[in-house]
Design an enzyme around this catalytic site. Structure first.
Site, PDB file in Angstrom:
ATOM      1  N   SER A 126       5.065   1.226  -2.778  1.00 44.33           N
ATOM      2  CA  SER A 126       4.166   1.437  -1.642  1.00 44.33           C
ATOM      3  C   SER A 126       4.752   2.126  -0.421  1.00 44.33           C
ATOM      4  O   SER A 126       4.012   2.487   0.492  1.00 44.33           O
ATOM      5  CB  SER A 126       3.569   0.110  -1.201  1.00 44.33           C
ATOM      6  OG  SER A 126       2.478  -0.195  -2.011  1.00 44.33           O
TER       7      SER A 126
ATOM      8  N   LYS B 154       3.010  -1.156   9.723  1.00 43.92           N
ATOM      9  CA  LYS B 154       2.007  -1.458   8.695  1.00 43.92           C
ATOM     10  C   LYS B 154       1.323  -2.795   9.007  1.00 43.92           C
ATOM     11  O   LYS B 154       1.982  -3.726   9.500  1.00 43.92           O
ATOM     12  CB  LYS B 154       2.701  -1.513   7.324  1.00 43.92           C
ATOM     13  CG  LYS B 154       1.766  -1.667   6.141  1.00 43.92           C
ATOM     14  CD  LYS B 154       2.545  -1.603   4.816  1.00 43.92           C
ATOM     15  CE  LYS B 154       1.647  -1.755   3.617  1.00 43.92           C
ATOM     16  NZ  LYS B 154       2.387  -1.664   2.334  1.00 43.92           N
TER      17      LYS B 154
ATOM     18  N   SER C  32       0.579   1.545  -1.039  1.00 43.51           N
ATOM     19  CA  SER C  32      -0.338   0.957  -0.099  1.00 43.51           C
ATOM     20  C   SER C  32      -0.049   1.305   1.369  1.00 43.51           C
ATOM     21  O   SER C  32      -0.926   1.118   2.214  1.00 43.51           O
ATOM     22  CB  SER C  32      -0.328  -0.562  -0.250  1.00 43.51           C
ATOM     23  OG  SER C  32       0.949  -1.075   0.032  1.00 43.51           O
TER      24      SER C  32
HETATM   25  N1  GLN Z   1       0.713   0.376  -6.159  1.00 42.02           N
HETATM   26  C1  GLN Z   1       1.410  -0.783  -6.603  1.00 42.02           C
HETATM   27  C2  GLN Z   1       0.467  -1.921  -6.750  1.00 42.02           C
HETATM   28  O1  GLN Z   1      -0.685  -1.701  -6.613  1.00 42.02           O
HETATM   29  C3  GLN Z   1       2.510  -1.108  -5.643  1.00 42.02           C
HETATM   30  C4  GLN Z   1       2.017  -1.726  -4.400  1.00 42.02           C
HETATM   31  C5  GLN Z   1       3.095  -2.000  -3.412  1.00 42.02           C
HETATM   32  O2  GLN Z   1       4.222  -1.531  -3.564  1.00 42.02           O
HETATM   33  N2  GLN Z   1       2.775  -2.831  -2.434  1.00 42.02           N
HETATM   34  O3  GLN Z   1       0.835  -3.008  -7.004  1.00 42.02           O
END
Ligand code: GLN
Length: 492
Positions: A179, A80, A155
């Site tokens: 994410s 990532k 994400s």
């Molecule tokens: N979707 C969640 C957020 O927008 C989690 C994001 C993540 O785990 N990095 O914060």
């Protein structure tokens, strides 16, 4: 279908040591497959072909010399874009870090390099990991391989899509509120969010430091376990990392004792509003596990309803602090701009405040700005007690709910997300509905627990996963049950 489709880490390793193929051949196969597919999927931001081939050549040379290689040697992985690889561009999918080259390796990367894994490239993500669809990337929109009109989740959407469509055998993602698990769920792959402290965060571009964890995305639970054991353990550069050796427990589960683990179903997670498609898939999983002999019990996590608001206070507070370092001077953006600067730009950079203003306004996307503003608000004097310190107390209550539940059961089973993958554009203008897609994953981060998303056996429709949540540092339990399920429903 193709050779790459059936390739798990284990199969790859066996083929490699059986000299059925070389590491270089397979790495090249992956790059040609990526070339063919990624125009449509957009999973990758940067490729690391030279580095990949160099490692693959070294692994083949070791085999030629009759040496023994480790389980991950030569394995093509995707990383990532918020995890640093020395000398490789690392942007966290943000314009403010455009073309920034990492000056050191993240600890997880160092460990994977030592294991001689082959890095194919860096994957797309929501900017600074803020989002649930990968649409917040400053560079491109990744598409769901099962339906390219839909999002891959986020994400870590690029990592999940890459693994789902065989553009990597496995990948690393990061999980602050879901994410790793939510995109794994949307793309039909496995995603493990380790216990807070199980994996070093050194070299992960921080989003919310008390919630972030790095973890694997893979095709099978077994592969996720393999990557996890390589990256976990104490690291002197992350004082929250714990000295624990998972290897035996995680890699060779004792399925007889696994079968005695009691599974809890939290009543607050099985509510109206969950898509029928999801509830029937989860029902199917529960039936399969029951027929395999697992015992289920209803449990209660009463503070679940406060988890989302609690998360959006604590997370934004930490985001606003962590993103303060991006002033547009460090991490090379200013240099890029100066070299291409117009006269007007040169005038603007005479004044420090203007630099910050200009760089941060241009460099951050809308969601990052929204969260920085919210974070500053909840931390500001007069509001700190009303929001931030209250949220910390609620966080404690959420953690206590899990502690209580784990007195009765060993594992908790829930859906991963209330809906399957949604359409690109469907939620982007409605942040609240986007935030809701993490309602089942967020409590786990607040409580610092390990959890895994595992695909319900493949159907022709959109993929759906289920979530197993474990006690702290009991990754072995959720991985064990996951592997048992996977073996008995023949996922691969
Ligand atoms: N979707 C969640 C957020 O927008 C989690 C994001 C993540 O785990 N990095 O914060």
């Amino acid at each position: 279908m193709s050779f790459l489709e059936n390739l798990t880490i284990k199969k790859f390793h066996q083929g490699l040591i059986g000299r059925e193929f070389s590491a270089v051949e397979v790495a090249k196969d992956f790059f040609s497959h990526i070339k063919e597919k990624d125009d449509k999927i957009n999973a990758y931001l940067t490729f690391t072909k030279d580095m990949a081939l160099e490692t693959a050549i070294a692994v083949d040379a070791e085999l030629d010399a009759g040496g023994n290689i480790g389980i991950l040697a030569g394995t093509p992985l995707a990383i990532k874009d918020n995890i640093l690889i020395e000398n490789v561009v690392c942007m966290a999918a943000s314009k403010i870090l455009e073309n920034y080259k990492s000056s050191y390796d993240a600890t997880v990367v160092k460990r994977l390099k030592k294991a001689e894994a082959v890095f194919l490239g860096k994957t797309n993500m929501d900017e600074f990991a803020m989002g649930s669809s990968t649409e917040n990337s400053a560079f491109k929109k990744t598409r769901n391989p099962y339906d390219i009109e839909r999002v891959p989740g986020g994400s870590s959407g690029g990592s999940a899509a890459a693994v789902a469509v065989d553009m990597a055998i496995g990948a690393l993602g990061s999980d602050t509120g879901g994410s790793i698990r939510q995109p794994a769920n949307f793309c039909g792959v496995v995603g493990l969010k380790p216990t807070y402290g199980a994996v070093s965060r050194f070299g992960l571009i921080a989003m919310a430091s008390s919630l972030d964890q790095i973890g694997p995305i893979a095709k099978t639970v077994e592969d996720a376990a393999i990557i996890f054991t390589e990256i976990s353990g104490r690291d002197e550069f992350d004082s929250t990392s714990i000295d624990i050796d998972y290897k035996e427990d995680v890699l060779n589960p004792d399925f007889e004792s696994t079968k005695n683990l009691k599974i809890g179903l939290p009543k607050e997670y099985f509510i109206d509003g969950i898509d029928k498609y999801i509830s029937s898939a989860i029902g199917e999983v529960i039936q399969s596990l029951k027929s395999m002999g697992f015992e289920f019990r209803e449990i209660s996590l009463p503070h679940t309803k406060h988890a989302l608001s609690c998360y959006y206070i604590i997370m934004t507070a930490e985001v606003s602090a962590n993103l303060a370092r991006f002033d547009g001077i460090r991490y090379s953006r200013l240099q890029n701009l100066i070299s291409s600067a117009s006269r007007r730009m040169t005038d603007e950079i005479q004044n420090l405040k203007n630099i910050y203003f200009k760089q941060r306004s241009d460099g951050f996307g809308e969601e990052a700005k929204r969260r920085i503003i919210l974070g500053n608000f909840v931390l500001s004097s007069g509001y700190y007690d009303a929001y931030y310190s209250k949220a910390q107390k609620v966080r404690r209550l959420i953690k206590q709910d899990f502690n209580e539940a784990f007195k009765e059961v060993d594992i908790i089973l829930t859906p991963v997300s209330p809906t399957p993958a949604f359409k690109i554009g469907e939620k982007i203008d409605d942040p609240l509905s986007m935030y809701l897609s993490d309602i089942f994953t967020i409590p786990v981060n607040l409580a610092g627990l390990p959890a895994i998303s595992i695909p319900v056996k493949k159907t022709n429709g959109l993929p759906v996963g289920f979530q197993l949540i474990g006690k702290p540092f009991r990754e072995a339990d959720i991985l064990g049950v996951g592997r048992y399920y996977e073996k008995n429903v023949n996922i691969i």
